[in-house]
Motif scaffolding. Structure first.
Motif, PDB file in Angstrom:
ATOM      1  N   TRP A  38     -37.884  -2.781   1.840  1.00  0.00           N
ATOM      2  CA  TRP A  38     -38.826  -3.869   1.615  1.00  0.00           C
ATOM      3  C   TRP A  38     -38.118  -5.000   0.874  1.00  0.00           C
ATOM      4  O   TRP A  38     -37.417  -4.764  -0.113  1.00  0.00           O
ATOM      5  CB  TRP A  38     -40.027  -3.395   0.801  1.00  0.00           C
ATOM      6  CG  TRP A  38     -40.901  -2.391   1.492  1.00  0.00           C
ATOM      7  CD1 TRP A  38     -40.641  -1.709   2.627  1.00  0.00           C
ATOM      8  CD2 TRP A  38     -42.178  -1.948   1.031  1.00  0.00           C
ATOM      9  NE1 TRP A  38     -41.680  -0.863   2.933  1.00  0.00           N
ATOM     10  CE2 TRP A  38     -42.641  -0.986   1.975  1.00  0.00           C
ATOM     11  CE3 TRP A  38     -42.978  -2.248  -0.058  1.00  0.00           C
ATOM     12  CZ2 TRP A  38     -43.871  -0.333   1.834  1.00  0.00           C
ATOM     13  CZ3 TRP A  38     -44.199  -1.605  -0.206  1.00  0.00           C
ATOM     14  CH2 TRP A  38     -44.651  -0.662   0.736  1.00  0.00           C
ATOM     15  N   GLN A  39     -38.319  -6.208   1.314  1.00  0.00           N
ATOM     16  CA  GLN A  39     -37.688  -7.363   0.688  1.00  0.00           C
ATOM     17  C   GLN A  39     -38.659  -8.079  -0.263  1.00  0.00           C
ATOM     18  O   GLN A  39     -39.850  -8.236   0.039  1.00  0.00           O
ATOM     19  CB  GLN A  39     -37.201  -8.337   1.753  1.00  0.00           C
ATOM     20  CG  GLN A  39     -36.085  -7.789   2.626  1.00  0.00           C
ATOM     21  CD  GLN A  39     -34.832  -7.474   1.821  1.00  0.00           C
ATOM     22  OE1 GLN A  39     -34.268  -8.347   1.165  1.00  0.00           O
ATOM     23  NE2 GLN A  39     -34.391  -6.220   1.895  1.00  0.00           N
ATOM     24  N   CYS A  40     -38.140  -8.493  -1.403  1.00  0.00           N
ATOM     25  CA  CYS A  40     -38.926  -9.286  -2.335  1.00  0.00           C
ATOM     26  C   CYS A  40     -39.037 -10.729  -1.830  1.00  0.00           C
ATOM     27  O   CYS A  40     -38.274 -11.158  -0.955  1.00  0.00           O
ATOM     28  CB  CYS A  40     -38.255  -9.291  -3.708  1.00  0.00           C
ATOM     29  SG  CYS A  40     -38.164  -7.671  -4.502  1.00  0.00           S
ATOM     30  N   ARG A  41     -39.966 -11.473  -2.404  1.00  0.00           N
ATOM     31  CA  ARG A  41     -40.040 -12.899  -2.095  1.00  0.00           C
ATOM     32  C   ARG A  41     -38.855 -13.589  -2.757  1.00  0.00           C
ATOM     33  O   ARG A  41     -38.644 -13.454  -3.965  1.00  0.00           O
ATOM     34  CB  ARG A  41     -41.344 -13.495  -2.616  1.00  0.00           C
ATOM     35  CG  ARG A  41     -42.593 -13.099  -1.852  1.00  0.00           C
ATOM     36  CD  ARG A  41     -43.783 -13.907  -2.360  1.00  0.00           C
ATOM     37  NE  ARG A  41     -43.591 -15.341  -2.130  1.00  0.00           N
ATOM     38  CZ  ARG A  41     -44.325 -16.293  -2.719  1.00  0.00           C
ATOM     39  NH1 ARG A  41     -45.278 -15.967  -3.582  1.00  0.00           N
ATOM     40  NH2 ARG A  41     -44.091 -17.572  -2.465  1.00  0.00           N
ATOM     41  N   PRO A  42     -38.048 -14.316  -2.026  1.00  0.00           N
ATOM     42  CA  PRO A  42     -36.883 -14.977  -2.617  1.00  0.00           C
ATOM     43  C   PRO A  42     -37.286 -16.145  -3.503  1.00  0.00           C
ATOM     44  O   PRO A  42     -38.394 -16.687  -3.398  1.00  0.00           O
ATOM     45  CB  PRO A  42     -36.089 -15.442  -1.399  1.00  0.00           C
ATOM     46  CG  PRO A  42     -37.111 -15.593  -0.325  1.00  0.00           C
ATOM     47  CD  PRO A  42     -38.148 -14.541  -0.572  1.00  0.00           C
ATOM     48  N   ALA A  43     -36.358 -16.514  -4.384  1.00  0.00           N
ATOM     49  CA  ALA A  43     -36.561 -17.677  -5.257  1.00  0.00           C
ATOM     50  C   ALA A  43     -35.215 -18.333  -5.501  1.00  0.00           C
ATOM     51  O   ALA A  43     -34.344 -17.749  -6.146  1.00  0.00           O
ATOM     52  CB  ALA A  43     -37.195 -17.240  -6.580  1.00  0.00           C
ATOM     53  N   GLY A  44     -35.034 -19.511  -4.961  1.00  0.00           N
ATOM     54  CA  GLY A  44     -33.775 -20.208  -5.144  1.00  0.00           C
ATOM     55  C   GLY A  44     -32.605 -19.388  -4.637  1.00  0.00           C
ATOM     56  O   GLY A  44     -32.565 -18.978  -3.481  1.00  0.00           O
ATOM     57  N   ARG A  45     -31.663 -19.112  -5.548  1.00  0.00           N
ATOM     58  CA  ARG A  45     -30.462 -18.367  -5.169  1.00  0.00           C
ATOM     59  C   ARG A  45     -30.641 -16.870  -5.233  1.00  0.00           C
ATOM     60  O   ARG A  45     -29.688 -16.118  -4.975  1.00  0.00           O
ATOM     61  CB  ARG A  45     -29.309 -18.781  -6.095  1.00  0.00           C
ATOM     62  CG  ARG A  45     -28.797 -20.191  -5.876  1.00  0.00           C
ATOM     63  CD  ARG A  45     -27.968 -20.671  -7.047  1.00  0.00           C
ATOM     64  NE  ARG A  45     -28.808 -20.991  -8.191  1.00  0.00           N
ATOM     65  CZ  ARG A  45     -28.343 -21.325  -9.388  1.00  0.00           C
ATOM     66  NH1 ARG A  45     -27.039 -21.360  -9.600  1.00  0.00           N
ATOM     67  NH2 ARG A  45     -29.179 -21.613 -10.361  1.00  0.00           N
TER      68      ARG A  45
END
Length: 264
Positions: free
Chosen positions: A151-158
């Motif tokens: 499962w992938q987290c929601r990305p943020a910036g880098r």
């Protein structure tokens, strides 16, 4: 009898003093019963916004408890603690690679670091035990097993990467109880994200955790999975972040806040 033989009755300040001497437990699970434990993520100021945004977008694995000012190595809101010395062990990452694991991070601490302290599932274990839910890792003297999921987290910036979960075997008759109890602790990851077949999280084998120790199941146990505060470490590795200091998995900051206070 040493502190490591009766850690549950220590006060948080006593536990932090033990850690400052360099005595390192296998895990802080079961330490200072009734008190909140916290994950550490310390990043350079130029990555702090991305880290904060990542935590806000992913409150399950990263429930924020406190954020320090740049250059201040002390917690103030949840504990009177020096974040360089008052955890049992630390990990240092450079460009996503683990380069050191130490009991004192003073040598590595930088003046531009911002520390994010996030909730930990060890916090709700007292409530689980009070409700009659067994804690197999404590019974077996092991660190809780943790797994990198698909499962992938929601990305943020880098920052982008996978969710990490902790797993506890729970008797099938107590699964509903475990869900109800932990749902009441949203700042300690809250209710489980998955129960049952580990393949649903992309976990190939429970015998090979990515962090912590494998635990033995009793007859009738069901695996239950909670979002885990080691998630940022997996994200740091996946994102190849230039420089980060974290806690060593399963070895947390023990705060002065009570479990009941945090739940409220």
């Amino acid at each position: 009898m040493t502190a490591l033989e009766q850690p549950g009755i220590l006060t948080p300040s006593q536990a932090r003093e033990v850690f400052r001497t360099g005595e390192v437990p296998e895990t802080t699970s079961g330490w200072c019963r009734g008190h909140v434990q916290a994950n550490l993520l310390a990043v350079p100021r130029d990555l702090a916004f991305d880290a904060l945004l990542f935590a806000l977008r992913n409150p399950g694995p990263c429930p924020l408890l406190e954020v320090t000012d740049p250059g201040d190595p002390h917690a103030h809101e949840i504990a009177t603690a020096d974040l360089r010395t008052d955890l049992p062990a630390y990990r240092v990452y450079e460009h996503g690679r683990l380069v050191a694991e130490v009991t004192d991070a003073t040598e590595y601490w930088r003046d531009d670091l911002v520390a994010l302290l996030t909730g930990c599932s060890f916090t709700f274990e007292t409530a689980l035990a009070t409700a009659g839910v067994p804690l197999r890792h404590i019974e077996q003297g092991r660190n809780v097993p943790m797994y990198v999921t698909s499962w992938q987290c929601r990305p943020a910036g880098r920052l982008a990467g996978p969710l990490v979960v902790s797993m506890r075997p729970v008797p099938a008759t107590l699964v509903a109880t475990a869900i109800e109890v932990t749902a009441g602790h949203p700042l300690a990851h809250g209710a489980p994200v998955h129960t049952g077949d580990p393949a649903g999280l992309g976990i190939a084998s429970l015998d090979r955790p990515d962090f912590g120790d494998a635990v033995e199941f009793e007859d009738g146990d069901v695996p239950m999975f909670w979002a885990c505060g080691v998630t940022p470490q997996a994200v740091v590795m996946a994102s190849e972040a230039p420089f980060v200091i974290t806690h060593s998995p399963g070895r947390m900051l023990i705060t002065d806040r009570s479990d009941e206070n945090l739940a409220q």
